[in-house]
Design a protein around this motif. Sequence first.
Motif, PDB file in Angstrom:
ATOM      1  N   HIS A   5      97.788  23.808 -18.293  1.00  0.00           N
ATOM      2  CA  HIS A   5      97.640  23.627 -16.727  1.00  0.00           C
ATOM      3  C   HIS A   5      96.279  24.430 -16.617  1.00  0.00           C
ATOM      4  N   LEU A   6      95.548  24.101 -15.604  1.00  0.00           N
ATOM      5  CA  LEU A   6      94.237  24.590 -14.910  1.00  0.00           C
ATOM      6  C   LEU A   6      94.632  25.818 -14.601  1.00  0.00           C
ATOM      7  N   ALA A   7      93.671  26.939 -14.732  1.00  0.00           N
ATOM      8  CA  ALA A   7      93.725  27.985 -14.051  1.00  0.00           C
ATOM      9  C   ALA A   7      93.931  27.978 -12.562  1.00  0.00           C
ATOM     10  N   LYS A   8      94.563  29.073 -11.959  1.00  0.00           N
ATOM     11  CA  LYS A   8      94.683  29.034 -10.437  1.00  0.00           C
ATOM     12  C   LYS A   8      93.180  29.225  -9.901  1.00  0.00           C
ATOM     13  N   ASN A  53      83.072  29.790 -22.568  1.00  0.00           N
ATOM     14  CA  ASN A  53      84.140  29.403 -23.438  1.00  0.00           C
ATOM     15  C   ASN A  53      85.552  28.939 -22.644  1.00  0.00           C
ATOM     16  N   TRP A  54      85.350  28.612 -21.700  1.00  0.00           N
ATOM     17  CA  TRP A  54      86.743  27.756 -20.748  1.00  0.00           C
ATOM     18  C   TRP A  54      85.974  26.945 -19.961  1.00  0.00           C
ATOM     19  N   ILE A  55      86.808  25.687 -19.470  1.00  0.00           N
ATOM     20  CA  ILE A  55      86.274  24.685 -18.520  1.00  0.00           C
ATOM     21  C   ILE A  55      86.838  24.701 -17.442  1.00  0.00           C
ATOM     22  N   PRO A  88      90.067  31.494 -18.351  1.00  0.00           N
ATOM     23  CA  PRO A  88      89.203  32.514 -18.787  1.00  0.00           C
ATOM     24  C   PRO A  88      89.781  33.058 -19.958  1.00  0.00           C
ATOM     25  N   VAL A  89      88.586  33.402 -20.915  1.00  0.00           N
ATOM     26  CA  VAL A  89      89.254  34.182 -22.156  1.00  0.00           C
ATOM     27  C   VAL A  89      88.131  35.345 -22.554  1.00  0.00           C
ATOM     28  N   ILE A 123      96.119  37.920 -22.092  1.00  0.00           N
ATOM     29  CA  ILE A 123      95.623  38.833 -21.351  1.00  0.00           C
ATOM     30  C   ILE A 123      94.001  39.327 -21.757  1.00  0.00           C
ATOM     31  N   ILE A 124      93.200  39.473 -20.781  1.00  0.00           N
ATOM     32  CA  ILE A 124      91.702  39.837 -21.168  1.00  0.00           C
ATOM     33  C   ILE A 124      91.953  41.166 -20.995  1.00  0.00           C
TER      34      ILE A 124
END
Length: 369
Positions: A5-8, A53-55, A88-89, A123-124
Motif C-alpha cells: 500500500h501507499l504511505a498515508k 529512495n521511495w515513490i 519513506p526508508v 521503522i526509520i
Amino acid sequence: MSARHLAKEQPESFEFNADFAALAQKRIAMYPEGKQASAIVPLLWFAQKQHDNWIPEAALRHIGDMLDMAYIRVLEVVTFYTMFNLAPVGKHFVQFCGTTPCWLNGSDKIKNACKSVIGDENIITEDGEFSWLEVECLGACVNAPMVQINDDYYEDLDEDSFKQLLADLKAGNPTKIGPQTDRENSAPLGGNTTLIDNTLYDGSMVGDYKSVLKQIEKAEAEAAKAAAVEAKIKAKEEAKAIKTEAKAETKTEEKPKATPKPKAAATPKAKAAPKAKKTAESATDRVETKPEMLTEARGGKADDLKKISGVGPKIESILHELGVYHFDQVASWDADQIAWVDSRLKFKGRIDREDWIAQAKKFVEEGDK
C-alpha cells in the motif's frame, strides 16, 4: 506476495528535475509511437532515485500523464515489483535475506543485529540513517548470509562484520561491496579447486594450434592476392571494351548523311479528347467526415471512455473536447469518421490498432458506463 500500500502521508506534488526529465524522454523515445507505456519501469526507478529512495503517489500520477496511462495501471506495476519502495526508508535501506540458504548459514544473527542496532522492521532511526526489511531470496545464495543496502550487495557476513558495516556507513567511511571475506565474487572460499591446470588455457592440449593459424593466414593472403590480380585483369578488359565502342561511334558519325526527301504535308490530326479527371480517391483512401458530436454528456454523466484499451486520461480529455462522451458514439463511427477523429489525436492510428469500435460496441451491448 503480501499486499503493498501507499504511505498515508504524501507530498502534494512531484515533478522530474531537469536531469531525470531528460533521462525519461530518452527512455520514452526508445519505443515506437503508441507503445510509450513500455518505459514505465525505468521511469518509476528514476522517480525513486530522485525522491529519497521511495515513490510518492504524486509521482505515479506524473508518470501516468507522461505515458498516457490510466493511473490504476501505473499503480498495478509499482505495487507488483518489490524493488519499488512505497513509503519513506532510511538513508541506508537494509534489505535482509532470511530464506533457506542464508538461514542455514546464520542469518538469524544478522537479523538480531538489525533489531539491536537499527530497531524494529520498517521503522526509520531517529537520525534518518537506517531502516530495514526482511525480503525474499536476493539471488546470492553461494555467498550467504547477505544483505542488500540501497543498490549494493554485502555478502559472506557474520554478526561482527555486519555491525562494523553499519558503523562504517553511519560514519561515512568507505565500505567493501561484495564478499566480506577473501572470496573472489562467487568462487569457492580459499580459492578455486577445479579447472586450475594452466595447460587448459595455453593451447597445449589441442596440439600445435599456432601452426594451424599460420596455415590459415597464408591461405587467406594467397586468396586475397589472386582476387586482386583477377580484378586488375577485369578492369583492363572493361577499359579496352569502352575504348573500342567509342571508336565505332566516331566512325558512324563521320559517314555523310543522306539528303532527306521532302515530306508530304501532313493532315492535321484531330485533338485527342482531354483525359477524364480522377473522380474519386482509391478505394483504400479515406475521406475525413466529422461524426455527429454532442455539446455535453447525456444526462450530465459521460461514460468512462478510459475503459477502452488505448484511451488514457489525456485522450479521453481530447475526445470530450471534440464532443465524444459515450460508447455508442464511438461504436457508430465508419472508416471516414474514424479518419476525422484520428487526425485530431496525438497518436494517429490508435483507433484501428486498438480496435476501439469493437470495444465500444461490446460496452454498449453489456450496458457498461
